[in-house]
Design a protein around this motif. Structure first.
Motif, PDB file in Angstrom:
ATOM      1  N   THR A 124       0.809  -1.218   0.000  1.00 26.55           N
ATOM      2  CA  THR A 124       0.000   0.000   0.000  1.00 26.55           C
ATOM      3  C   THR A 124       0.845   1.274   0.000  1.00 26.55           C
ATOM      4  O   THR A 124       0.328   2.354  -0.282  1.00 26.55           O
ATOM      5  N   GLY A 125       2.115   1.136   0.329  1.00 24.70           N
ATOM      6  CA  GLY A 125       2.978   2.317   0.365  1.00 24.70           C
ATOM      7  C   GLY A 125       4.387   1.976  -0.065  1.00 24.70           C
ATOM      8  O   GLY A 125       4.911   0.906   0.265  1.00 24.70           O
ATOM      9  N   PHE A 126       4.990   2.886  -0.829  1.00 27.19           N
ATOM     10  CA  PHE A 126       6.340   2.684  -1.334  1.00 27.19           C
ATOM     11  C   PHE A 126       7.004   4.046  -1.431  1.00 27.19           C
ATOM     12  O   PHE A 126       6.483   4.953  -2.095  1.00 27.19           O
ATOM     13  N   ALA A 127       8.124   4.214  -0.735  1.00 23.65           N
ATOM     14  CA  ALA A 127       8.840   5.497  -0.753  1.00 23.65           C
ATOM     15  C   ALA A 127      10.304   5.239  -1.086  1.00 23.65           C
ATOM     16  O   ALA A 127      10.974   4.474  -0.385  1.00 23.65           O
ATOM     17  N   TYR A 128      10.783   5.878  -2.137  1.00 26.18           N
ATOM     18  CA  TYR A 128      12.149   5.631  -2.598  1.00 26.18           C
ATOM     19  C   TYR A 128      13.113   6.606  -1.946  1.00 26.18           C
ATOM     20  O   TYR A 128      13.012   7.807  -2.110  1.00 26.18           O
ATOM     21  N   LYS A 129      14.025   6.058  -1.149  1.00 30.86           N
ATOM     22  CA  LYS A 129      15.049   6.817  -0.433  1.00 30.86           C
ATOM     23  C   LYS A 129      14.452   8.023   0.310  1.00 30.86           C
ATOM     24  O   LYS A 129      14.833   9.172   0.088  1.00 30.86           O
ATOM     25  N   PRO A 130      13.509   7.762   1.212  1.00 33.68           N
ATOM     26  CA  PRO A 130      12.852   8.866   1.925  1.00 33.68           C
ATOM     27  C   PRO A 130      13.805   9.544   2.914  1.00 33.68           C
ATOM     28  O   PRO A 130      14.655   8.887   3.525  1.00 33.68           O
ATOM     29  N   ARG A 190      12.936  10.909   5.756  1.00 38.93           N
ATOM     30  CA  ARG A 190      12.531  10.488   7.101  1.00 38.93           C
ATOM     31  C   ARG A 190      11.686   9.221   6.995  1.00 38.93           C
ATOM     32  O   ARG A 190      10.459   9.282   6.927  1.00 38.93           O
ATOM     33  N   PRO A 191      12.336   8.072   6.981  1.00 36.09           N
ATOM     34  CA  PRO A 191      11.587   6.823   6.839  1.00 36.09           C
ATOM     35  C   PRO A 191      10.595   6.626   7.980  1.00 36.09           C
ATOM     36  O   PRO A 191      10.885   6.936   9.141  1.00 36.09           O
ATOM     37  N   THR A 192       9.429   6.099   7.651  1.00 34.98           N
ATOM     38  CA  THR A 192       8.403   5.831   8.658  1.00 34.98           C
ATOM     39  C   THR A 192       8.342   4.347   9.018  1.00 34.98           C
ATOM     40  O   THR A 192       7.534   3.941   9.843  1.00 34.98           O
ATOM     41  N   THR A 193       9.186   3.553   8.381  1.00 32.85           N
ATOM     42  CA  THR A 193       9.239   2.124   8.649  1.00 32.85           C
ATOM     43  C   THR A 193      10.660   1.627   8.424  1.00 32.85           C
ATOM     44  O   THR A 193      11.437   2.250   7.681  1.00 32.85           O
ATOM     45  N   SER A 194      10.989   0.512   9.042  1.00 27.45           N
ATOM     46  CA  SER A 194      12.306  -0.097   8.839  1.00 27.45           C
ATOM     47  C   SER A 194      12.247  -1.227   7.819  1.00 27.45           C
ATOM     48  O   SER A 194      13.249  -1.906   7.585  1.00 27.45           O
ATOM     49  N   VAL A 195      11.078  -1.445   7.216  1.00 30.43           N
ATOM     50  CA  VAL A 195      10.928  -2.464   6.171  1.00 30.43           C
ATOM     51  C   VAL A 195      11.340  -1.851   4.836  1.00 30.43           C
ATOM     52  O   VAL A 195      10.794  -0.825   4.413  1.00 30.43           O
ATOM     53  N   VAL A 196      12.310  -2.490   4.170  1.00 26.09           N
ATOM     54  CA  VAL A 196      12.814  -1.941   2.913  1.00 26.09           C
ATOM     55  C   VAL A 196      12.783  -3.005   1.825  1.00 26.09           C
ATOM     56  O   VAL A 196      12.771  -4.205   2.100  1.00 26.09           O
ATOM     57  N   ALA A 197      12.786  -2.537   0.592  1.00 29.25           N
ATOM     58  CA  ALA A 197      12.900  -3.434  -0.560  1.00 29.25           C
ATOM     59  C   ALA A 197      14.332  -3.934  -0.662  1.00 29.25           C
ATOM     60  O   ALA A 197      15.282  -3.150  -0.597  1.00 29.25           O
ATOM     61  N   ALA A 198      14.497  -5.236  -0.801  1.00 33.97           N
ATOM     62  CA  ALA A 198      15.829  -5.843  -0.902  1.00 33.97           C
ATOM     63  C   ALA A 198      16.363  -5.826  -2.334  1.00 33.97           C
ATOM     64  O   ALA A 198      17.350  -6.499  -2.626  1.00 33.97           O
ATOM     65  N   GLU A 199      15.697  -5.079  -3.207  1.00 37.01           N
ATOM     66  CA  GLU A 199      16.077  -4.967  -4.625  1.00 37.01           C
ATOM     67  C   GLU A 199      16.056  -6.323  -5.316  1.00 37.01           C
ATOM     68  O   GLU A 199      16.883  -6.630  -6.166  1.00 37.01           O
ATOM     69  N   GLY A 249      12.922   2.306  -8.219  1.00 38.36           N
ATOM     70  CA  GLY A 249      12.058   2.969  -7.253  1.00 38.36           C
ATOM     71  C   GLY A 249      11.545   4.326  -7.680  1.00 38.36           C
ATOM     72  O   GLY A 249      10.665   4.893  -7.023  1.00 38.36           O
ATOM     73  N   GLU A 250      12.078   4.870  -8.767  1.00 35.85           N
ATOM     74  CA  GLU A 250      11.684   6.215  -9.182  1.00 35.85           C
ATOM     75  C   GLU A 250      10.331   6.237  -9.878  1.00 35.85           C
ATOM     76  O   GLU A 250       9.470   7.061  -9.562  1.00 35.85           O
ATOM     77  N   HIS A 251      10.107   5.357 -10.840  1.00 35.24           N
ATOM     78  CA  HIS A 251       8.861   5.339 -11.601  1.00 35.24           C
ATOM     79  C   HIS A 251       8.243   3.951 -11.713  1.00 35.24           C
ATOM     80  O   HIS A 251       7.025   3.809 -11.629  1.00 35.24           O
ATOM     81  N   LEU A 252       9.097   2.937 -11.893  1.00 32.93           N
ATOM     82  CA  LEU A 252       8.587   1.619 -12.249  1.00 32.93           C
ATOM     83  C   LEU A 252       7.763   0.974 -11.133  1.00 32.93           C
ATOM     84  O   LEU A 252       6.594   0.609 -11.339  1.00 32.93           O
ATOM     85  N   VAL A 253       8.350   0.799  -9.959  1.00 32.34           N
ATOM     86  CA  VAL A 253       7.604   0.151  -8.880  1.00 32.34           C
ATOM     87  C   VAL A 253       6.406   0.986  -8.428  1.00 32.34           C
ATOM     88  O   VAL A 253       5.323   0.421  -8.186  1.00 32.34           O
ATOM     89  N   PRO A 254       6.513   2.323  -8.302  1.00 31.94           N
ATOM     90  CA  PRO A 254       5.294   3.092  -7.984  1.00 31.94           C
ATOM     91  C   PRO A 254       4.157   2.866  -8.981  1.00 31.94           C
ATOM     92  O   PRO A 254       2.977   2.850  -8.587  1.00 31.94           O
ATOM     93  N   TRP A 255       4.484   2.680 -10.252  1.00 33.84           N
ATOM     94  CA  TRP A 255       3.464   2.384 -11.273  1.00 33.84           C
ATOM     95  C   TRP A 255       2.751   1.082 -10.926  1.00 33.84           C
ATOM     96  O   TRP A 255       1.519   0.998 -10.985  1.00 33.84           O
TER      97      TRP A 255
END
Length: 410
Positions: free
Chosen positions: A179-185, A187-196, A232-238
């Motif tokens: 439901t949420g995806f932020a690329y290199k935020p 101020r991260p709101t979670t410690s869960v990250v994409a492992a690429e 993370g810039e355009h592809l995954v948010p799409w």
């Protein structure tokens, strides 16, 4: 989903500029790890053990360094007539000013090989970076992808909030839907990250790449750039916006070893036994030249360290990784450092909190690096000596210095 109709795409094409002098003459995935391995060994070994036997290695910058290391895929049983290891070069775009077709990000790279993906007609493609240290059964990820009938599956892991700012953070519902995806935020709101590591439905991936490129290419800074950038810039948010992207939480160790500070931390984790890459049922396979066993001379001190084959230690080594063929002479002290193959640390010298590339000579009585006060130690406090550098007798290389390959330090 049959694993025979799944393609693993290992993206190993970037310059790796964050590693500075260490990648001036090699691709970042060709960097050694733990004395006996290279970073590229991790994705290839995970694919092999997961039964994925069709692997595309996307190469670009200093490709020769990777071609030598992967040896045609032989260590991973990928040297075969059907499937196996395939080297994929980026295609030129249709832009009028295209010069060389080199990709400017991992999503941009996928766009440039989209016709190759389309022609293959696989059920799924697994796309991953080549400079991360981890073990993962991709069969479990494919099961998550299949059971959710997902268009995209993001493998996730956890790290500190501070480190999360260098990655893409992911939030998901209990059923796994992202439901949420932020690329290199900032101020991260979670410690869960994409492992690429991402699984895509190929037909939807191609649609996304072409649709996004039509929007981003006109704004790109150069004619050879699609503007797609990294995933993370355009592809995954799409994909996330379409509502059919799910998360697969991996267990166990994972680290992005693509920056000097994380590369150093990964080695310290390896020394402490936290990495867990010594599973006899899931070994990290590699190509290594044959060398004799390491020699530890009477009077030497080796503590909390790893010493590779062919090394000869006569001095003191603490909390360090000593690569193949390294010589540490009597009276020399190596601490909290990583030393690559065939380097000489001569009598009475000291090396501390440093990454020393291969075939370096640290002269007698020289001082390299020092002891930083900050923990964790940032990149700017790690001393790096490039390939073939020479530090003369009694010379000093200060804490945090970068010494270019082949340079003579007096």
């Amino acid at each position: 989903m049959s694993r025979a109709n799944v393609v693993g795409i290992v993206q190993a094409g970037g310059k790796g500029s964050r590693m500075g002098v260490l990648t001036e003459s090699r691709a970042k995935p060709a960097l050694p790890f733990g004395g006996n391995y290279q970073l590229i060994d991790f994705p290839l070994s995970n694919l092999h053990h997961s039964g994925i036997d069709e692997v595309w290695l996307c190469v670009q910058y200093e490709a020769h360094s990777l071609l030598e290391q992967v040896a045609g895929g032989r260590p991973w049983e990928l040297d075969r007539t059907r499937g196996g290891l395939r080297f994929v070069l980026p295609q030129e775009t249709s832009a009028a000013d295209t010069e060389d077709g080199f990709a400017t990000g991992n999503a941009d790279l996928l766009y440039r090989v989209r016709d190759t993906i389309r022609a293959r007609g696989a059920e799924a493609v697994i796309v991953m970076s080549a400079d991360h240290v981890y073990t993962l059964d991709f069969d479990d990820v494919l099961a998550t992808h299949r059971d959710a009938d997902a268009e995209c599956t993001i493998v996730t892991t956890r790290c500190s909030r501070e480190e999360a700012a260098a990655h893409a953070t992911v939030t998901a519902r209990r059923d796994g839907t992202v439901t949420g995806f932020a690329y290199k935020p900032e101020r991260p709101t979670t410690s869960v990250v994409a492992a690429e590591i991402l699984v895509y439905r190929p037909d939807v991936l191609i649609t996304a790449l072409e649709e996004l490129a039509s929007e981003t290419e006109p704004q790109a800074e150069s004619g050879s750039d699609t503007g797609l950038g990294d995933f993370g810039e355009h592809l995954v948010p799409w994909f996330v916006a379409r509502g059919r992207t799910v998360a697969h939480a991996m267990s166990g160790y994972w680290i992005d070893a693509g920056r000097p500070e994380t590369y150093m931390q990964a080695h310290r984790d390896l020394i402490s036994g936290d990495v867990g890459i010594d599973d006899p049922h899931w070994p990290i396979l590699t190509r290594q030249p044959q060398r004799s066993a390491a020699r530890i001379t009477d009077g030497a001190v080796v503590a909390d360290s790893l010493v590779s084959s062919g090394a000869h230690v006569m001095g003191t080594v603490r909390r360090s990784v000593i690569g193949p063929g390294v010589i540490v002479e009597r009276g020399a002290v190596v601490s909290d450092s990583i030393v690559f193959a065939d380097t000489e640390i001569r009598a009475g010298s000291s090396v501390a909190w440093a990454i020393v590339d291969e075939r370096v000579v640290v002269g007698a009585g020289a001082r390299v690096g020092g002891r930083p006060r900050t923990r964790p130690v940032p990149t700017e406090k790690i001393t790096i000596l490039g390939m073939g550098a020479r530090v003369t007798k009694n010379a000093t290389v200060p804490l945090g210095a970068d010494v270019a390959p082949g340079r003579l330090v007096r």
